[in-house]
Structure formats: C-alpha cells, structure tokens
Design an enzyme around this catalytic site. Structure first.
Site, PDB file in Angstrom:
ATOM      1  N   GLU A 134       3.915   6.780  10.649  1.00 40.35           N
ATOM      2  CA  GLU A 134       4.863   6.521   9.557  1.00 40.35           C
ATOM      3  C   GLU A 134       5.965   7.577   9.619  1.00 40.35           C
ATOM      4  O   GLU A 134       5.693   8.777   9.655  1.00 40.35           O
ATOM      5  CB  GLU A 134       4.119   6.590   8.213  1.00 40.35           C
ATOM      6  CG  GLU A 134       5.051   6.398   7.032  1.00 40.35           C
ATOM      7  CD  GLU A 134       4.371   5.695   5.858  1.00 40.35           C
ATOM      8  OE1 GLU A 134       3.285   5.101   6.030  1.00 40.35           O
ATOM      9  OE2 GLU A 134       4.953   5.744   4.768  1.00 40.35           O
ATOM     10  N   GLU A 258       3.356   5.271  -5.041  1.00 36.33           N
ATOM     11  CA  GLU A 258       3.789   4.197  -4.138  1.00 36.33           C
ATOM     12  C   GLU A 258       2.656   3.215  -3.828  1.00 36.33           C
ATOM     13  O   GLU A 258       2.424   2.859  -2.677  1.00 36.33           O
ATOM     14  CB  GLU A 258       4.353   4.784  -2.837  1.00 36.33           C
ATOM     15  CG  GLU A 258       5.583   5.646  -3.070  1.00 36.33           C
ATOM     16  CD  GLU A 258       6.268   6.113  -1.790  1.00 36.33           C
ATOM     17  OE1 GLU A 258       5.572   6.340  -0.787  1.00 36.33           O
ATOM     18  OE2 GLU A 258       7.504   6.251  -1.814  1.00 36.33           O
ATOM     19  N   ASP A 331      12.999  13.238  -2.845  1.00 34.89           N
ATOM     20  CA  ASP A 331      12.270  12.879  -1.635  1.00 34.89           C
ATOM     21  C   ASP A 331      12.959  13.339  -0.348  1.00 34.89           C
ATOM     22  O   ASP A 331      13.603  12.525   0.320  1.00 34.89           O
ATOM     23  CB  ASP A 331      12.061  11.361  -1.590  1.00 34.89           C
ATOM     24  CG  ASP A 331      11.093  10.933  -0.508  1.00 34.89           C
ATOM     25  OD1 ASP A 331      10.492  11.811   0.124  1.00 34.89           O
ATOM     26  OD2 ASP A 331      10.936   9.711  -0.305  1.00 34.89           O
ATOM     27  N   GLU A 359      13.218  12.039   8.505  1.00 37.40           N
ATOM     28  CA  GLU A 359      13.333  10.696   7.931  1.00 37.40           C
ATOM     29  C   GLU A 359      14.712  10.444   7.338  1.00 37.40           C
ATOM     30  O   GLU A 359      15.276   9.369   7.502  1.00 37.40           O
ATOM     31  CB  GLU A 359      12.258  10.513   6.842  1.00 37.40           C
ATOM     32  CG  GLU A 359      12.388   9.207   6.095  1.00 37.40           C
ATOM     33  CD  GLU A 359      11.325   9.028   5.010  1.00 37.40           C
ATOM     34  OE1 GLU A 359      10.455   9.906   4.861  1.00 37.40           O
ATOM     35  OE2 GLU A 359      11.378   8.001   4.310  1.00 37.40           O
ATOM     36  N   HIS A 487      20.071   9.814  -1.511  1.00 40.71           N
ATOM     37  CA  HIS A 487      19.359   8.542  -1.381  1.00 40.71           C
ATOM     38  C   HIS A 487      20.256   7.311  -1.380  1.00 40.71           C
ATOM     39  O   HIS A 487      19.961   6.315  -2.044  1.00 40.71           O
ATOM     40  CB  HIS A 487      18.298   8.410  -2.481  1.00 40.71           C
ATOM     41  CG  HIS A 487      17.000   7.845  -1.951  1.00 40.71           C
ATOM     42  ND1 HIS A 487      16.954   6.679  -1.213  1.00 40.71           N
ATOM     43  CD2 HIS A 487      15.726   8.289  -2.019  1.00 40.71           C
ATOM     44  CE1 HIS A 487      15.709   6.435  -0.869  1.00 40.71           C
ATOM     45  NE2 HIS A 487      14.932   7.409  -1.331  1.00 40.71           N
TER      46      HIS A 487
END
Ligand code: BDP
Length: 666
Positions: A134, A258, A331, A359, A487
């Site tokens: 992931e 989540e 995040d 990420e 984001h």
C-alpha cells in the site's frame, strides 16, 4: 574480428560496467559478513580493512546512562577502541566508524560518544501478504511470503544490515490495514524466520494486527475488548508468538479508522482496546503502538478529530501502550503544522509517525529530500511546558519522562534493484534512521554524509547536489500546494492535482473540502471563529495561528480563509503570491535538471540517466500542477496572472481529462 579490436572492445565494456551502478549497494561498502554470524562477528566484519579495531563490551563500558545501544569510539595504544554495553552497541559503533571512513575519514584521536535519542526506531511496512505494498512505489514487497520460512532471500540480511547501519532497531512487517491471516500459525513461522535473520542486526519484528482477529480468525462471536474470552484469545496468541519469537516487539493497531474494526464497534474506547492488547503482551515485554489516525466523515474539520478523540483519554493507557501519531493533523501532506496532540497528552507516551514513502510528495517519481520536513516537525515548539517544549522533547522522553520512547517511519522499500524506486529516495530511508538516532542532526549534514557514502566524495559533486536536495521539499510544496494549501490531490492515486475534485464518497476525501476556494477567497478557516482547530495549540501558538497577520505564511491557508486580494507581507495580493509560489516551484524543478546535468561526469552512467529521466518528468509534472491549480483557482478569483509569471501551457479542460495509469502509482 581482429584481436586487438576485440580486446579494445572488451576494455571499453569493462570501463562501462565499472561506471554502471544499479544502486543496490545503498550507502554501504561491500558486505564482508556472512549468513549465520553473530552480532559481534558482524561488527568485526564491518570494520575489517578500515582500521585496527578492538571491541570492549561490558556493562559499565560507557560512562553515564548510555543505554544498551550506546557506544564510544576512542584510540588507545594506536588501536581504535569501540566500547559498548552490548554487542548491538558495538555494531552501531562499527557502522559509525565505517561511515567516517566513507565520508571524510576517521579522526586521528577520535573521542566519540553516542547514544540514541529514541529507544525504538522503527520502520512500518505497509506490505500486504499478497506481495503488494500500500502506497509503495518501489515494486513489490520484500517479503516473499510464499517462499518463507524455507527459502530466505539474500535481501533480508541486506535489509537488516542497511537498517542497522543507520540505527533502526525494529520493523513492523505488515500493513496497518491488517489482514487477520498474519496471525495464523503458518504465517507466524514465516515471521519467525525473518526475525531470526534480523536478530543479529539488533532488529526486532512487530506486527500490525486486525482488531477483529478473534472473530475473523479465532471464530469467536465478538472482538469486544472487555470480553474475557477475547482477552484470553489475545493472551494465547501472544504466548504463541513469543514461543516462536522470544524478542517479538509488539503490535501496531489501526482501529476505527478508514473502515478498520476497533473497540468503538462495541461501544468501548481506544484505551479499552489498547489496554486489552497491552495486557496480552505485557508478560512478555511487548508493547502496543495504538495509532491516532482517525477521522470521521461527519466531523466539521478532519484536522480536529484525532485530538478530540484522544485528548480525554490521557492517563488511561497502560504503561506498555504508546500512541502513534502522524506528524500532522491531517495526513502526511507536503506541509502541515505539527499535530497538536504532541505536548498535549502529558500522561501518555506519544511517538511520531512519519511517512518515508512519498505518497503525497511525488511517489518515487520525484526528488523530495524529506529531512527538512522531519526536522521541521521535530523542532516545532509545542509550548506545552513553555518555550523549548519541542515535538522531539515531548516524544523522546526528556520532557515528560516516558520510556520507552519511540519513532516510526512508513517505509519506502520494495523489490526494485535500488530498493526505493528513485535513487534519491534512498536518502529518505537514510535520513529517517539518522534522525531517529539523533534528531539534532542537520538536514545538510545528513545529506552530505549520504551523498558521499552513496555517490561520490568529490566536493564538486556533493555541494551542488546537496543544495538541490535541500531545496527539493520546498520546491514540491511550491508547485503542489503552497501557502498552507493541502490535500488537493487527484482521486485515488495522490500523485497529480485535482483541485476541482468534489464528488468523493465522503466530503473529507474531496479536494474542495480542503481548499474551499470560491469567489470570496480561499483556505480553510480553522480559527476560533471557524472550526476552532487553532484552540488545540498551546499559547502563544493558538493566538499566532488565529491571526492571519501573525500566522506563518507557509501555513496561512491551512488556518485561514482569506479574500483573493488580501495583502501579504510583501505587499502583493494573496492571488499574486499564490501564482508566484507555483511559478517558483516550477523554476526550482527545472533548475534541478541543470544541476544534475552539470555533474554528469562525476556519476556513473546508470544512475545518472535514471535520475535525469526522473527529473525531466518532475519538471513536466510541476508545470502540470501549476497550470491545473492556477487555472482552476482563477475560475474563482477572476484575477489576471501577475506580469512576472510564466503563462500556463495547458488548458484546464485538457488537464481535467488526464487519468493516470494507476498501476504505476498505487
Ligand atoms: C493514508 C493512506 C492510506 C493509509 C492511511 C493510514 O492513503 O493508504 O492506510 O493513510 O495511515 O495516508 O492508515
């Protein structure tokens, strides 16, 4: 063919090969240790040929409170002496000596005393049992679950060696979105095989666990943490693990986050859940790292959720629970303020979770050296106990006295030859380890070390490339989301821009939720008259963040919603500043290409071309980001681009049609 020509060709080929490097050797010299060696023998092998070294290992070998991982390097009667209280301490000393030898030389009279700032320095792998990773951008998982425990890939020991060389002493093998299968007896025997390879390098294994394992794996009808049967199931599971892996580190848990199961499914608290698991591990000396990454689609501000959910639980956790908190309140964004839980939970040990895998910073396509991001967070002052209460002090045990102290980084490692996809992403693994050992090291110093050990000791190479590294994270911030934006990524892959993204399954997964652009302005109002998130910080930060004229400009739109014509310190409007920041980011990315080309003759061909190709893409994608964001925001601001700004080269409609090939990005 003429013999002389053949010979000449062979020579040319040999020269070419010598100039080729696939990056698999990382920052390390050739490995002289062998499978099956004990810690001290490895330490000896690591310094062989470097210096005449004698190891002294004794409980009192070091003055003061250096701990089991500390070491000293001195010289006596012409020989280098590495003193330590344990073989692992000696191994760290050996790697220190090796590092000196590769980065400028061993001092004639060394007087080195080291001990780590954090007790537990961990990598978190988000690796799945099916071999996928992931948010992994460096190929498949290192762990060959199908072949384990019978076949041990040589990469396991290389991995352990690389980690030990930078002080990492623990690894969480599997994804926080954990499948219960990990705890099956056959998988535990595979875990044991890995633990046996890692042990001589001082590395303990940990596992992420699924909170519903008692139901999903054990066949129980509940996973309620207050149910005796559930507690007994976990206690028996812990016993089983420790029979195989006597030094097993413990569990990481992502619960009620989540879609993952957790104690709240049974009306219980995070503390109830964490303590139940902690009691199963306590008799064996294991710990629980309970993650605080939670957010709720119904909350008015995702950035407040972790704080709101956990602050009332301070003091309720057992002694072997550590709360694992992401560096920022949302995040792993290119820039966030520090998470206000740091400093605020005095009676609970907290650890920082960083993300090494990029990420949200360009995956392994883009060069972004993360030491500046890590140190920015660690050195942020929380003011919990007045000035100097940094995030580092609040987590390393010095401010509140908790032990053990810990820090974690989400790994960027995969099966790619060079381990991390981008050659420069190795620096992020490296700098995480070095900062976990000593958070007072500088980004500059670590980059210097890494470049010399990994590429070349030539100053003509190191200086320009280091400057590029040091400015790279800020460049990414500039062309992706300057001035506190966050984001605004494309749905799904988190690589490219999609500020127009608004139809997400939950509002807090869309971009418009975060930037809130409209004709009246842009930014998320988190002030006392907005969501109130500024109130989570201690004074004077809450007042500073609350006031747009005091708020650091690099966090302005994180905390404030401001009109497009709002004036910043430089006298220009918010709109103009936004445009110029995006432009500066693009220019920086282009500059990286020039810097890299200028050192072409100082790098092996293979790595040179690889990095050159990635930098080309980075420059191109920086333009994509700038054009997508500015053309879209312009539909709200209605303002012209400032004169000095380069004009967009794409059309907004064209950019809206881009769909990335997710295979490479997810
Ligand atoms: C987010 C990632 C997601 C992770 C999650 C987490 O997009 O894949 O599972 O964090 O940390 O950043 O749990």
């Amino acid at each position: 063919m003429n013999r002389r020509i053949t010979a000449a060709l062979l020579l040319a080929l040999a020269a070419l090969c010598a100039r080729a490097d696939d990056g698999s050797g990382l920052w390390l010299p050739a490995d002289r240790a062998r499978d099956g060696m004990g810690t001290l023998d490895i330490a000896r092998a690591e310094v062989e040929g470097i210096a005449d070294v004698v190891f002294r290992i004794a409980a009192g070998a070091l003055p003061g409170n250096a701990g089991p991982d500390g070491y000293a390097i001195t010289r006596q009667d012409g020989r280098i002496v590495i003193s330590a209280a344990s073989p692992v301490g000696a191994l760290y000393g050996a790697y220190h000596l090796q590092r000196l030898a590769r980065t400028g030389g061993i001092p004639v009279e060394p007087d080195i005393r080291e001990s780590p700032r954090y007790d537990l320095r961990l990598l978190n792998h988000w690796d799945n049992l099916d071999g996928t990773v992931e948010r992994g951008y460096a190929g498949h998982s290192l762990w060959q679950w199908d072949e384990l425990p019978g076949t041990l890939s040589p990469r396991y020991r290389m991995y352990a060696r690389a980690n030990a060389s930078i002080g990492i002493n623990g690894t969480v093998l599997n994804n926080v979105n954990a499948t219960p299968q990990t705890l099956r007896p056959d998988y535990l025997s595979k875990v044991k095989a890995l633990a046996d390879v890692f042990r001589p390098y001082g590395i303990k294994v940990y596992l992420s666990v699924n909170f519903s394992s008692p139901v999903l794996l054990g066949g129980l009808d509940t996973s309620d943490p207050l149910d005796d049967g559930v507690a007994a199931w976990w206690a028996a599971k812990a016993d089983e693990i420790y029979r195989l892996v006597p030094d097993f580190g413990g569990f990481v848990v992502k619960a009620n986050s989540e879609g993952q199961p957790g104690p709240q499914d049974y009306g219980r608290t995070h503390a109830d859940g964490a303590n139940m698991l902690a009691r199963a591990l306590a008799p064996h000396g294991g710990i629980v790292m309970w993650r605080a990454f939670v957010y709720d689609p119904d909350s008015d501000d995702r950035a407040k959720q972790a704080y709101d959910e956990f602050i009332g639980l301070d003091g309720l956790f057992d002694g072997n629970v550590i709360l694992q908190v992401k560096n920022g309140p949302v995040d792993f964004q290119p820039r966030e303020p520090f998470n206000p839980l740091f400093g605020a939970m005095e009676r609970t040990p907290l650890m920082v979770e960083f993300q090494i895998t990029q990420e949200y910073l360009g995956h392994s396509e883009q060069l972004a050296y993360l030491a500046p991001l890590f140190t920015e967070c660690l050195r942020s002052d929380t003011y919990a106990r007045g000035r100097g209460s940094t995030v580092a002090a609040a987590t390393d045990g010095t401010l509140f006295g908790h032990s053990p102290s810990a820090i974690a980084g989400v790994a960027n490692i995969g099966l790619d030859d060079n381990w991390t996809g981008h050659h420069f992403a190795q620096a992020n693994w490296y700098c995480f380890g070095r900062l976990a050992w000593d958070h007072t090291l500088t980004s500059d110093g670590i980059a210097d070390e890494w470049l010399r050990a990994t590429f070349s000791d030539d100053d003509g190479f190191v200086e320009p490339v280091k400057r590029m590294m040091l400015s790279s994270r800020e460049a990414v911030v500039d062309y992706m989301m300057p001035l506190g934006l966050h984001h605004i990524f494309a749905e799904g892959h988190h690589y490219g821009p999609e500020p127009w993204y608004e139809r997400a399954v939950r509002p807090d997964w869309s971009s418009v939720y975060y930037h809130r652009a409209g004709s009246a302005g842009i930014g998320f109002d988190r002030t006392s008259s907005g969501s109130g998130a500024t109130g989570h910080y201690f004074s004077p930060l809450r007042e500073i963040y609350d006031d747009p004229s005091l708020c650091p400009e690099n966090l302005l739109l994180w905390f404030h919603h401001l009109p497009w014509d709002y004036r910043l310190a430089n006298g220009l409007t918010l709109w103009d500043n936004l445009c110029l920041r995006y432009q500066a980011g693009v220019e920086a990315a282009r500059e990286f290409q020039k810097v890299w080309d200028s050192v072409e003759d100082k790098v092996d061909r293979q790595r040179f071309l690889h990095v050159q190709e990635r930098l080309r893409r980075q420059a191109r994608d920086a333009v994509w980001w700038r054009d997508a964001c500015l053309l879209y925001f312009q539909t709200h601001s209605g303002m012209p681009f400032p004169p000095g700004m380069e004009r967009p080269v794409y059309d907004l409609d064209e950019l809206k049609r881009i769909r990335l090939d997710l295979k490479h990005h997810n």
